[in-house]
Design a protein around this motif. Structure first.
Motif, PDB file in Angstrom:
ATOM      1  N   THR A 109       0.834  -1.203   0.000  1.00 31.44           N
ATOM      2  CA  THR A 109       0.000   0.000   0.000  1.00 31.44           C
ATOM      3  C   THR A 109       0.872   1.258   0.000  1.00 31.44           C
ATOM      4  O   THR A 109       0.383   2.359  -0.288  1.00 31.44           O
ATOM      5  CB  THR A 109      -0.941   0.024   1.219  1.00 31.44           C
ATOM      6  OG1 THR A 109      -0.154   0.016   2.424  1.00 31.44           O
ATOM      7  CG2 THR A 109      -1.863  -1.174   1.212  1.00 31.44           C
ATOM      8  N   TYR A 110       2.162   1.105   0.333  1.00 33.19           N
ATOM      9  CA  TYR A 110       3.089   2.238   0.313  1.00 33.19           C
ATOM     10  C   TYR A 110       3.787   2.376  -1.037  1.00 33.19           C
ATOM     11  O   TYR A 110       4.673   3.223  -1.189  1.00 33.19           O
ATOM     12  CB  TYR A 110       4.143   2.087   1.415  1.00 33.19           C
ATOM     13  CG  TYR A 110       3.618   2.405   2.786  1.00 33.19           C
ATOM     14  CD1 TYR A 110       3.756   3.678   3.328  1.00 33.19           C
ATOM     15  CD2 TYR A 110       2.957   1.439   3.535  1.00 33.19           C
ATOM     16  CE1 TYR A 110       3.248   3.982   4.581  1.00 33.19           C
ATOM     17  CE2 TYR A 110       2.449   1.735   4.801  1.00 33.19           C
ATOM     18  CZ  TYR A 110       2.602   3.006   5.314  1.00 33.19           C
ATOM     19  OH  TYR A 110       2.099   3.304   6.554  1.00 33.19           O
ATOM     20  N   LEU A 111       3.379   1.589  -2.011  1.00 33.68           N
ATOM     21  CA  LEU A 111       4.006   1.641  -3.332  1.00 33.68           C
ATOM     22  C   LEU A 111       3.891   3.025  -3.989  1.00 33.68           C
ATOM     23  O   LEU A 111       4.880   3.516  -4.566  1.00 33.68           O
ATOM     24  CB  LEU A 111       3.397   0.561  -4.225  1.00 33.68           C
ATOM     25  CG  LEU A 111       4.232   0.068  -5.400  1.00 33.68           C
ATOM     26  CD1 LEU A 111       5.606  -0.385  -4.954  1.00 33.68           C
ATOM     27  CD2 LEU A 111       3.509  -1.063  -6.117  1.00 33.68           C
ATOM     28  N   PRO A 112       2.742   3.702  -3.944  1.00 32.69           N
ATOM     29  CA  PRO A 112       2.671   5.041  -4.548  1.00 32.69           C
ATOM     30  C   PRO A 112       3.672   6.020  -3.933  1.00 32.69           C
ATOM     31  O   PRO A 112       4.301   6.809  -4.647  1.00 32.69           O
ATOM     32  CB  PRO A 112       1.225   5.477  -4.278  1.00 32.69           C
ATOM     33  CG  PRO A 112       0.464   4.205  -4.122  1.00 32.69           C
ATOM     34  CD  PRO A 112       1.423   3.263  -3.451  1.00 32.69           C
ATOM     35  N   GLN A 113       3.813   5.987  -2.594  1.00 38.07           N
ATOM     36  CA  GLN A 113       4.774   6.885  -1.939  1.00 38.07           C
ATOM     37  C   GLN A 113       6.203   6.574  -2.367  1.00 38.07           C
ATOM     38  O   GLN A 113       7.049   7.475  -2.451  1.00 38.07           O
ATOM     39  CB  GLN A 113       4.659   6.767  -0.413  1.00 38.07           C
ATOM     40  CG  GLN A 113       3.359   7.326   0.160  1.00 38.07           C
ATOM     41  CD  GLN A 113       2.291   6.272   0.312  1.00 38.07           C
ATOM     42  OE1 GLN A 113       2.098   5.452  -0.593  1.00 38.07           O
ATOM     43  NE2 GLN A 113       1.596   6.284   1.432  1.00 38.07           N
ATOM     44  N   LEU A 114       6.481   5.293  -2.648  1.00 38.67           N
ATOM     45  CA  LEU A 114       7.837   4.888  -3.005  1.00 38.67           C
ATOM     46  C   LEU A 114       8.215   5.352  -4.412  1.00 38.67           C
ATOM     47  O   LEU A 114       9.349   5.782  -4.645  1.00 38.67           O
ATOM     48  CB  LEU A 114       7.972   3.366  -2.902  1.00 38.67           C
ATOM     49  CG  LEU A 114       9.388   2.796  -2.942  1.00 38.67           C
ATOM     50  CD1 LEU A 114      10.180   3.234  -1.723  1.00 38.67           C
ATOM     51  CD2 LEU A 114       9.357   1.274  -3.029  1.00 38.67           C
TER      52      LEU A 114
END
Length: 345
Positions: A109-114
């Protein structure tokens, strides 16, 4: 390509590919694949000659059409598998390559931030950082907290990236042209991979950004044995530090810090040598005069101050201008030149 339902069009058009090294991950790999967001363009699963048959398991049970299975003939470690996955994903058209472990430790779920820092042109490489909040550390075992903190300081010194923390975090994203360039270097293939990759990115002056995210642990078993690698890690950090200082301040460029390093080390060595020499030749019970004390202490004080100034320069010498726009432009120029040559032929 059109954006999948519910996906941000910018993310869907970004060419994000996941690279998953697979070694003894049959219990978790299908879960990791299932959690990949719909806007992820492709997934490269790298069977690193897994004795548990991860590749065969994926081939028999995976139903996601985005998955591409890459089998390595010999085990190359997490680093070798990741670099092979980078090469395959870039060949298939990936522009932002995200390395994800196959043990379901990483929260996708943190893929966009990464990927956002790379997508916005602010970084060449982005990595997770579990140390930005005390709440993020609640699920991390205490031994890992202290171990990662110590390794983080050593990594700052050896890589020159004083602005990043948690260097062993394997949840990372890299721009494809930068990945192709760094793959040509002698990056460590096994457990030192993430830190050694940072060192080599530093030689390219690539911009690295931390992305805050919590730690997550389940029933997975780590293949890393701390007692087996602590000595190797310390030696590799020292080696990279020496290579970085020589390359950055004496070979590729020349700064005021170069002079501070040379004169600082010289003054420190002279003061220390003078003090040791006096101790060796003095008469028993003889007290040092004020002149002797100053001849030893003053060069040491000046040397330490100069070295601290060099360190301060190094801290503020972290790369700030991303290199991937230049690399992309160079690739387009080379591609156009090759196309022109083929037409002339």
């Amino acid at each position: 390509m059109s954006a999948p339902d519910g996906a941000d069009p910018a993310l869907a058009a970004a060419g994000v590919w996941l690279v998953i090294p697979c070694y003894r991950v049959v219990d978790h790999i299908l879960t990791v694949i299932a959690r990949a967001p719909p806007w992820v363009e492709g997934i490269v699963c790298v069977d690193d000659a897994c004795p548990a048959g991860s590749g065969d398991f994926i081939a028999a049970n995976n139903t996601d059409p985005r998955v591409r299975l890459l089998r390595l003939a010999e085990n190359q470690g997490v680093g070798g598998a990741t670099l092979a996955g980078y090469e395959e994903a870039a060949r298939l058209g990936g522009r932002i390559l995200v390395k994800v472990d196959g043990d379901d430790q990483m929260d996708l779920t943190y893929l966009p931030q990464l990927v956002a820092p790379i997508l916005l042109g602010e970084a060449d490489y982005a990595k997770g950082n579990r140390f930005t909040s005390l709440n993020h550390l609640q699920s991390m075992p205490g031994v890992r907290v202290f171990g990662n903190a110590g390794l983080s300081f050593l990594a700052k010194v050896s890589t020159g990236y004083w602005n990043v923390f948690d260097p062993t975090n394997g949840f990372t994203a890299i721009e494809a042209s930068v990945a192709r360039l760094v793959a040509q270097k002698k990056v460590a293939r096994r457990f030192f991979f993430e830190t050694d990759l940072l060192y080599h990115l530093g030689t390219l002056r690539a911009v690295v950004r931390d992305v805050p995210m919590p730690a997550r642990y389940g029933d997975e078993e780590s293949n890393l044995k701390i007692t087996q690698v602590v000595g190797s890690f310390a030696w590799r950090h020292l080696r990279n530090f020496v290579r970085r200082v020589l390359g950055q301040y004496f070979v590729r460029d020349f700064h005021i810090a170069t002079l501070e390093l040379v004169f600082g080390a010289s003054f420190l060595a002279f003061g220390g040598a003078y003090a040791l020499h006096w101790i060796a030749v003095r008469e028993p019970g003889q007290a040092a005069s004020a002149g002797v004390v100053m001849m030893a202490a003053l060069p040491v004080i000046i040397g330490v101050q100069l070295l601290l100034q060099a360190m301060n320069f190094d801290v503020f010498n972290v790369p700030t201008r991303p290199i991937h726009p230049y690399l992309r432009t160079l690739e387009r120029i080379e591609a156009d030149a090759e196309a022109a040559q083929r037409e002339d032929a």
